[in-house]
Design an enzyme around this catalytic site. Sequence first.
Site, PDB file in Angstrom:
ATOM      1  N   SER A  12       0.825 -19.107 -24.147  1.00 39.29           N
ATOM      2  CA  SER A  12       0.261 -19.267 -25.489  1.00 39.29           C
ATOM      3  C   SER A  12      -0.931 -20.197 -25.578  1.00 39.29           C
ATOM      4  O   SER A  12      -1.776 -20.042 -26.448  1.00 39.29           O
ATOM      5  CB  SER A  12       1.344 -19.776 -26.441  1.00 39.29           C
ATOM      6  OG  SER A  12       2.432 -18.896 -26.442  1.00 39.29           O
ATOM      7  N   THR A  13      -1.004 -21.179 -24.710  1.00 40.63           N
ATOM      8  CA  THR A  13      -2.098 -22.146 -24.809  1.00 40.63           C
ATOM      9  C   THR A  13      -2.855 -22.245 -23.495  1.00 40.63           C
ATOM     10  O   THR A  13      -2.336 -21.893 -22.437  1.00 40.63           O
ATOM     11  CB  THR A  13      -1.588 -23.558 -25.173  1.00 40.63           C
ATOM     12  OG1 THR A  13      -0.862 -24.088 -24.060  1.00 40.63           O
ATOM     13  CG2 THR A  13      -0.694 -23.545 -26.403  1.00 40.63           C
TER      14      THR A  13
END
Length: 188
Positions: A12-13
């Site tokens: 996600s990051t």
Amino acid sequence: MSAITIGYARCSTDKQDLAAQRAALERLGVPPERIYTDHGLTGTNRARPGLDQALAAVRAGDTLVVPKLDRLARSVPDARAIADELVARGVKLALGSSVYDPADPLGKMFFNILATFAEFEADLIRLRTREGMAIARARGKLRGKQPKLSEKQQRELRRMHDTGEYSISDLAELFSVSRPTVYRTLAR
């Protein structure tokens, strides 16, 4: 033509690493050159180029391998849409070492339960994030994005602009900021 395995991994990051997911996919028999990834994209964002490439690479009889369902989708409708597309194309789906047949009633039920838990987990994360931000805001710790220029710099930028001797580009260069930052500062 023999069936192949295609892998998909997502984090996600930008600060997260895909190494563990890649290693898991390789242990599950996916060749490294057949692993597609998305880095820095949430599961709720359906515009994921790596997933699109993985889905384009699988053919009838192939297996799409994902380390965990939450790497594939974070909502039940998204998971169902992907599973339905795979079924329509005759592609199997492996979540970890388990192969699920979403066309089979029992496989479909189990898949939907897993998708529900993945969506629930994503909802909990959003809820906790909002609660944490509200608490930080109430304590004065969360003030949003800070301006690039201090109050004093903003006043000086305004003063210099008002003289008419400096263009927006000149001010941007002098204050080491972008032109849009100069425009935003002047608009305040």
